[in-house]
Design a protein around this motif. Structure first.
Motif, PDB file in Angstrom:
ATOM      1  N   PHE A 240      42.838  41.805  43.327  1.00 55.21           N
ATOM      2  CA  PHE A 240      44.117  41.493  43.345  1.00 55.21           C
ATOM      3  C   PHE A 240      44.270  41.833  41.724  1.00 55.21           C
ATOM      4  O   PHE A 240      43.824  40.429  40.922  1.00 55.21           O
ATOM      5  N   PRO A 241      45.773  41.700  41.470  1.00 52.56           N
ATOM      6  CA  PRO A 241      46.120  41.945  40.214  1.00 52.56           C
ATOM      7  C   PRO A 241      46.477  40.853  39.323  1.00 52.56           C
ATOM      8  O   PRO A 241      46.783  40.509  40.308  1.00 52.56           O
ATOM      9  N   PHE A 242      46.269  40.726  38.746  1.00 51.28           N
ATOM     10  CA  PHE A 242      47.345  39.357  37.863  1.00 51.28           C
ATOM     11  C   PHE A 242      48.717  39.400  38.177  1.00 51.28           C
ATOM     12  O   PHE A 242      49.165  40.510  36.972  1.00 51.28           O
ATOM     13  N   GLY A 243      48.800  38.185  38.659  1.00 48.58           N
ATOM     14  CA  GLY A 243      50.268  37.743  38.490  1.00 48.58           C
ATOM     15  C   GLY A 243      50.887  36.346  39.199  1.00 48.58           C
ATOM     16  O   GLY A 243      50.112  36.139  39.688  1.00 48.58           O
ATOM     17  N   GLN A 244      51.475  36.776  39.518  1.00 49.31           N
ATOM     18  CA  GLN A 244      52.318  35.479  40.220  1.00 49.31           C
ATOM     19  C   GLN A 244      51.864  35.041  41.005  1.00 49.31           C
ATOM     20  O   GLN A 244      51.837  35.056  41.917  1.00 49.31           O
ATOM     21  N   ALA A 245      50.902  34.055  41.554  1.00 44.59           N
ATOM     22  CA  ALA A 245      50.470  33.703  42.755  1.00 44.59           C
ATOM     23  C   ALA A 245      51.941  32.165  43.117  1.00 44.59           C
ATOM     24  O   ALA A 245      52.270  31.536  42.863  1.00 44.59           O
ATOM     25  N   PRO A 246      51.078  32.057  44.976  1.00 41.10           N
ATOM     26  CA  PRO A 246      52.165  31.336  45.108  1.00 41.10           C
ATOM     27  C   PRO A 246      51.867  30.129  45.334  1.00 41.10           C
ATOM     28  O   PRO A 246      53.226  29.616  45.383  1.00 41.10           O
ATOM     29  N   TRP A 247      50.758  29.687  44.654  1.00 40.32           N
ATOM     30  CA  TRP A 247      50.966  28.041  44.181  1.00 40.32           C
ATOM     31  C   TRP A 247      51.315  27.641  43.024  1.00 40.32           C
ATOM     32  O   TRP A 247      51.008  27.081  42.871  1.00 40.32           O
ATOM     33  N   GLY A 248      52.031  29.110  42.695  1.00 39.78           N
ATOM     34  CA  GLY A 248      52.492  28.355  41.177  1.00 39.78           C
ATOM     35  C   GLY A 248      51.563  29.212  40.038  1.00 39.78           C
ATOM     36  O   GLY A 248      49.818  29.402  40.057  1.00 39.78           O
ATOM     37  N   GLY A 249      51.454  29.417  38.909  1.00 34.81           N
ATOM     38  CA  GLY A 249      50.830  29.978  37.864  1.00 34.81           C
ATOM     39  C   GLY A 249      50.364  31.479  37.863  1.00 34.81           C
ATOM     40  O   GLY A 249      51.217  31.805  39.276  1.00 34.81           O
ATOM     41  N   PHE A 250      48.858  31.927  37.993  1.00 32.53           N
ATOM     42  CA  PHE A 250      48.321  33.287  37.551  1.00 32.53           C
ATOM     43  C   PHE A 250      47.021  33.614  37.910  1.00 32.53           C
ATOM     44  O   PHE A 250      46.457  32.649  37.982  1.00 32.53           O
ATOM     45  N   PHE A 251      47.087  34.809  39.090  1.00 30.68           N
ATOM     46  CA  PHE A 251      45.959  35.017  39.565  1.00 30.68           C
ATOM     47  C   PHE A 251      45.341  36.067  39.751  1.00 30.68           C
ATOM     48  O   PHE A 251      46.527  36.629  39.668  1.00 30.68           O
ATOM     49  N   GLY A 252      44.601  36.636  39.225  1.00 28.13           N
ATOM     50  CA  GLY A 252      43.762  37.915  39.764  1.00 28.13           C
ATOM     51  C   GLY A 252      42.163  37.568  39.810  1.00 28.13           C
ATOM     52  O   GLY A 252      41.118  37.158  39.620  1.00 28.13           O
ATOM     53  N   GLN A 253      42.003  39.467  40.590  1.00 25.67           N
ATOM     54  CA  GLN A 253      40.370  38.865  40.850  1.00 25.67           C
ATOM     55  C   GLN A 253      39.925  40.803  40.832  1.00 25.67           C
ATOM     56  O   GLN A 253      40.821  41.264  41.810  1.00 25.67           O
ATOM     57  N   PHE A 254      38.527  40.802  40.600  1.00 23.19           N
ATOM     58  CA  PHE A 254      38.267  41.602  40.661  1.00 23.19           C
ATOM     59  C   PHE A 254      36.648  41.850  40.525  1.00 23.19           C
ATOM     60  O   PHE A 254      36.390  41.007  40.150  1.00 23.19           O
ATOM     61  N   VAL A 255      36.018  42.764  40.709  1.00 22.46           N
ATOM     62  CA  VAL A 255      34.314  43.332  40.569  1.00 22.46           C
ATOM     63  C   VAL A 255      34.285  44.137  39.394  1.00 22.46           C
ATOM     64  O   VAL A 255      34.585  45.355  39.051  1.00 22.46           O
ATOM     65  N   ASP A 256      33.104  43.448  38.107  1.00 19.83           N
ATOM     66  CA  ASP A 256      33.581  44.299  36.852  1.00 19.83           C
ATOM     67  C   ASP A 256      32.650  44.959  37.695  1.00 19.83           C
ATOM     68  O   ASP A 256      32.104  45.277  38.106  1.00 19.83           O
ATOM     69  N   LYS A 257      32.372  46.621  36.569  1.00 20.97           N
ATOM     70  CA  LYS A 257      31.743  47.352  36.283  1.00 20.97           C
ATOM     71  C   LYS A 257      30.410  47.550  36.273  1.00 20.97           C
ATOM     72  O   LYS A 257      29.538  48.173  36.972  1.00 20.97           O
ATOM     73  N   PHE A 258      29.989  46.336  35.834  1.00 18.58           N
ATOM     74  CA  PHE A 258      28.680  46.266  36.042  1.00 18.58           C
ATOM     75  C   PHE A 258      28.214  44.859  37.911  1.00 18.58           C
ATOM     76  O   PHE A 258      26.939  44.714  37.927  1.00 18.58           O
ATOM     77  N   GLY A 259      28.825  44.746  38.963  1.00 18.96           N
ATOM     78  CA  GLY A 259      28.721  44.086  40.293  1.00 18.96           C
ATOM     79  C   GLY A 259      29.449  42.660  40.080  1.00 18.96           C
ATOM     80  O   GLY A 259      29.127  42.549  40.722  1.00 18.96           O
ATOM     81  N   VAL A 260      29.710  42.396  38.487  1.00 23.42           N
ATOM     82  CA  VAL A 260      30.053  40.999  39.371  1.00 23.42           C
ATOM     83  C   VAL A 260      31.541  40.353  39.361  1.00 23.42           C
ATOM     84  O   VAL A 260      31.917  41.371  38.740  1.00 23.42           O
ATOM     85  N   SER A 261      31.441  39.719  40.588  1.00 25.51           N
ATOM     86  CA  SER A 261      32.477  39.303  40.613  1.00 25.51           C
ATOM     87  C   SER A 261      33.395  38.555  40.377  1.00 25.51           C
ATOM     88  O   SER A 261      33.205  36.744  39.862  1.00 25.51           O
ATOM     89  N   TRP A 262      34.764  37.855  39.724  1.00 19.13           N
ATOM     90  CA  TRP A 262      35.689  37.147  38.718  1.00 19.13           C
ATOM     91  C   TRP A 262      37.118  37.191  39.301  1.00 19.13           C
ATOM     92  O   TRP A 262      37.580  37.500  39.881  1.00 19.13           O
ATOM     93  N   MET A 263      36.942  36.038  38.785  1.00 23.11           N
ATOM     94  CA  MET A 263      38.323  35.294  39.716  1.00 23.11           C
ATOM     95  C   MET A 263      38.412  34.684  37.865  1.00 23.11           C
ATOM     96  O   MET A 263      38.475  33.438  37.260  1.00 23.11           O
ATOM     97  N   PHE A 264      40.645  35.277  38.061  1.00 30.70           N
ATOM     98  CA  PHE A 264      41.480  34.373  36.298  1.00 30.70           C
ATOM     99  C   PHE A 264      42.881  33.388  37.472  1.00 30.70           C
ATOM    100  O   PHE A 264      43.020  34.234  38.532  1.00 30.70           O
ATOM    101  N   THR A 265      42.538  32.723  36.716  1.00 32.21           N
ATOM    102  CA  THR A 265      44.088  31.710  37.277  1.00 32.21           C
ATOM    103  C   THR A 265      44.295  31.466  35.528  1.00 32.21           C
ATOM    104  O   THR A 265      43.591  31.122  34.664  1.00 32.21           O
ATOM    105  N   ALA A 266      45.860  31.136  35.510  1.00 36.28           N
ATOM    106  CA  ALA A 266      46.437  30.665  34.186  1.00 36.28           C
ATOM    107  C   ALA A 266      47.484  30.346  34.657  1.00 36.28           C
ATOM    108  O   ALA A 266      48.269  29.790  35.790  1.00 36.28           O
ATOM    109  N   SER A 267      48.251  28.846  34.001  1.00 37.30           N
ATOM    110  CA  SER A 267      49.048  27.727  34.333  1.00 37.30           C
ATOM    111  C   SER A 267      50.477  28.374  34.337  1.00 37.30           C
ATOM    112  O   SER A 267      50.597  29.720  32.714  1.00 37.30           O
TER     113      SER A 267
END
Length: 128
Positions: free
Chosen positions: A101-128
């Protein structure tokens, strides 16, 4: 009160730690190699037995073990105070990875993005 510290099993903990530190800021707190633990094979004596890095306001533990399987049932979530700070870290850490999920505006407000890094670790990012 318990404290949760993620422990990441890696094939190259030093490279993975350097990538996280360059993307998120921080430092290596400690490193112990397999060789420092006593008798071990030449092939793994310089590999990381245990490493602690401080990034994004928390510690991550890491170690090198070949043959591990990447899990897909857990994600590390980083929360940022601002969109700019979150987007900058997201862009750095997702480089070379698989964006879900590209980092961008989330339906619930704020911002969200999700990816699996080049080492295979899954990350979620949120921001106000």
């Amino acid at each position: 009160m318990a404290k949760l510290t993620p422990y990441i099993i890696s094939e190259d903990a030093r490279a993975q730690a350097a990538f996280y530190i360059s993307s998120l800021g921080g430092e290596i707190v400690s490193v112990m190699t397999h060789g420092q633990m006593g008798e071990t094979s030449e092939a793994i004596k310089d590999k990381v037995m245990h490493m602690c890095i401080a990034v994004a306001g928390c510690n991550l533990f890491m170690s090198d073990f070949d043959g591990h399987t990447h899990g897909n049932g857990i994600s590390l979530n980083l929360e940022f105070a601002s969109e700019g700070e979150g987007r900058d870290a997201y862009n750095k850490l997702s480089d070379g990875g698989n964006v879900l999920f590209p980092f961008g505006q989330a339906p619930w407000g704020g911002f969200f993005g999700q990816f699996v890094d080049k080492f295979g670790v899954s990350w979620m990012f949120t921001a106000s």
